[in-house]
Design an enzyme around this catalytic site. Sequence first.
Site, PDB file in Angstrom:
ATOM      1  N   ASP A  86      -7.953 -21.518   0.722  1.00 37.23           N
ATOM      2  CA  ASP A  86      -7.437 -21.961  -0.571  1.00 37.23           C
ATOM      3  C   ASP A  86      -7.354 -23.483  -0.548  1.00 37.23           C
ATOM      4  O   ASP A  86      -6.620 -24.054   0.259  1.00 37.23           O
ATOM      5  CB  ASP A  86      -6.039 -21.344  -0.787  1.00 37.23           C
ATOM      6  CG  ASP A  86      -5.498 -21.620  -2.173  1.00 37.23           C
ATOM      7  OD1 ASP A  86      -5.986 -22.579  -2.828  1.00 37.23           O
ATOM      8  OD2 ASP A  86      -4.596 -20.881  -2.611  1.00 37.23           O
ATOM      9  N   ASP A 110     -16.353 -26.808  -8.710  1.00 34.91           N
ATOM     10  CA  ASP A 110     -16.729 -25.830  -9.748  1.00 34.91           C
ATOM     11  C   ASP A 110     -15.670 -24.724  -9.748  1.00 34.91           C
ATOM     12  O   ASP A 110     -15.928 -23.620 -10.203  1.00 34.91           O
ATOM     13  CB  ASP A 110     -18.123 -25.275  -9.414  1.00 34.91           C
ATOM     14  CG  ASP A 110     -18.777 -24.557 -10.578  1.00 34.91           C
ATOM     15  OD1 ASP A 110     -18.423 -24.854 -11.734  1.00 34.91           O
ATOM     16  OD2 ASP A 110     -19.647 -23.700 -10.332  1.00 34.91           O
ATOM     17  N   LYS A 150     -15.116 -29.221 -12.754  1.00 37.22           N
ATOM     18  CA  LYS A 150     -15.044 -28.320 -13.913  1.00 37.22           C
ATOM     19  C   LYS A 150     -13.638 -28.370 -14.503  1.00 37.22           C
ATOM     20  O   LYS A 150     -12.648 -28.550 -13.787  1.00 37.22           O
ATOM     21  CB  LYS A 150     -15.327 -26.901 -13.442  1.00 37.22           C
ATOM     22  CG  LYS A 150     -15.500 -25.883 -14.588  1.00 37.22           C
ATOM     23  CD  LYS A 150     -15.111 -24.486 -14.191  1.00 37.22           C
ATOM     24  CE  LYS A 150     -15.998 -23.734 -13.244  1.00 37.22           C
ATOM     25  NZ  LYS A 150     -17.241 -23.233 -13.826  1.00 37.22           N
TER      26      LYS A 150
HETATM   27  C1  LIG Z   1     -17.791 -20.438 -10.776  1.00 45.27           C
HETATM   28  S1  LIG Z   1     -17.431 -20.014  -9.115  1.00 45.27           S
HETATM   29  C2  LIG Z   1     -18.319 -21.243  -8.218  1.00 45.27           C
HETATM   30  C3  LIG Z   1     -19.792 -21.067  -8.208  1.00 45.27           C
HETATM   31  C4  LIG Z   1     -20.499 -22.009  -7.218  1.00 45.27           C
HETATM   32  N1  LIG Z   1     -20.375 -23.394  -7.645  1.00 45.27           N
HETATM   33  C5  LIG Z   1     -21.955 -21.700  -7.042  1.00 45.27           C
HETATM   34  O1  LIG Z   1     -22.792 -22.530  -7.397  1.00 45.27           O
HETATM   35  O2  LIG Z   1     -22.295 -20.635  -6.528  1.00 45.27           O
HETATM   36  C6  LIG Z   1     -15.765 -20.507  -8.942  1.00 45.27           C
HETATM   37  C7  LIG Z   1     -15.201 -20.329  -7.550  1.00 45.27           C
HETATM   38  O3  LIG Z   1     -13.947 -21.012  -7.439  1.00 45.27           O
HETATM   39  C8  LIG Z   1     -13.224 -20.377  -6.409  1.00 45.27           C
HETATM   40  N2  LIG Z   1     -11.814 -20.781  -6.372  1.00 45.27           N
HETATM   41  C9  LIG Z   1     -10.872 -20.603  -7.318  1.00 45.27           C
HETATM   42  N3  LIG Z   1      -9.678 -21.086  -6.906  1.00 45.27           N
HETATM   43  C10 LIG Z   1      -9.876 -21.610  -5.671  1.00 45.27           C
HETATM   44  C11 LIG Z   1      -9.029 -22.243  -4.719  1.00 45.27           C
HETATM   45  N4  LIG Z   1      -7.723 -22.442  -4.969  1.00 45.27           N
HETATM   46  N5  LIG Z   1      -9.546 -22.653  -3.543  1.00 45.27           N
HETATM   47  C12 LIG Z   1     -10.878 -22.438  -3.274  1.00 45.27           C
HETATM   48  N6  LIG Z   1     -11.738 -21.846  -4.142  1.00 45.27           N
HETATM   49  C13 LIG Z   1     -11.251 -21.436  -5.325  1.00 45.27           C
HETATM   50  C14 LIG Z   1     -13.429 -18.899  -6.734  1.00 45.27           C
HETATM   51  O4  LIG Z   1     -13.173 -18.095  -5.602  1.00 45.27           O
HETATM   52  C15 LIG Z   1     -14.885 -18.871  -7.189  1.00 45.27           C
HETATM   53  O5  LIG Z   1     -15.740 -18.428  -6.156  1.00 45.27           O
END
Ligand SMILES: C[S@@+](CC[C@H](N)C(=O)[O-])C[C@H]1O[C@@H](n2cnc3c(N)ncnc32)[C@H](O)[C@@H]1O
Length: 195
Positions: A86, A110, A150
């Site tokens: 996280d 992202d 994002k």
């Molecule tokens: C839209 S996806 C990313 C897609 C990626 N950029 C790709 O090109 O494959 C968003 C990601 O943000 C991650 N995410 C959300 N909150 C997070 C956090 N607190 N720490 C790490 N990752 C996080 C989710 O697990 C998810 O896999």
Amino acid sequence: MDNKNYQDHFFFKAKTLGYRSRSAFKLIELNDKFKFLKNGLNILDVGSYPGGWCQVIQKKNNKGKTLGIDLKKTDQIKGIKLIEGDFLDTSSKKKISEYFVTNIDLILSDMASNTTGNKSLDTMRTNQLCLDILDFSNDKLSKNGVVVSKFFMGEEFNEIKLKAKKNFKKINFFKPQSSRGESRESYIHCCGLST
Ligand SMILES: C[S@@+](CC[C@H](N)C(=O)[O-])C[C@H]1O[C@@H](n2cnc3c(N)ncnc32)[C@H](O)[C@@H]1O
């Protein structure tokens, strides 16, 4: 092309070109616009799963160091360090700092919070992640570094804009064509720390 065909277009294009996600095209468009991907950089990709952005970075940064982090395990990509964790946890931030040793040249996020079905809650949570990226960047980015994150158009937009304006010399907003037309998703591009 209607919205569904448009989405299918990016889905099939990703499959054909071997990208793990259609998100890869968002990074390609962002980079076409702002030209931040260069070889030899320290690059952090936050919210890396399933790895589309890392695949795009890999082609451009074989002389640099790239670290991807996500709550979900991202399958290996040659030349890229991937960790499961996280981003909000202090322990993850410590791991990131230890990996790069020096400052980071490019911070990409992202990240999107898990969808709950409540649009304003989802927007608020994702925007908090964007605000956290801006704070982290203020500490860890190199002086002339770049941040791309994002966010979702919503109530927090002004807070994001104010924080970015305070911390960076130049900010821009951009919605890639490969981002769903009806979605509130957009990206902020910031360069050069103010202090
Ligand atoms: C839209 S996806 C990313 C897609 C990626 N950029 C790709 O090109 O494959 C968003 C990601 O943000 C991650 N995410 C959300 N909150 C997070 C956090 N607190 N720490 C790490 N990752 C996080 C989710 O697990 C998810 O896999």
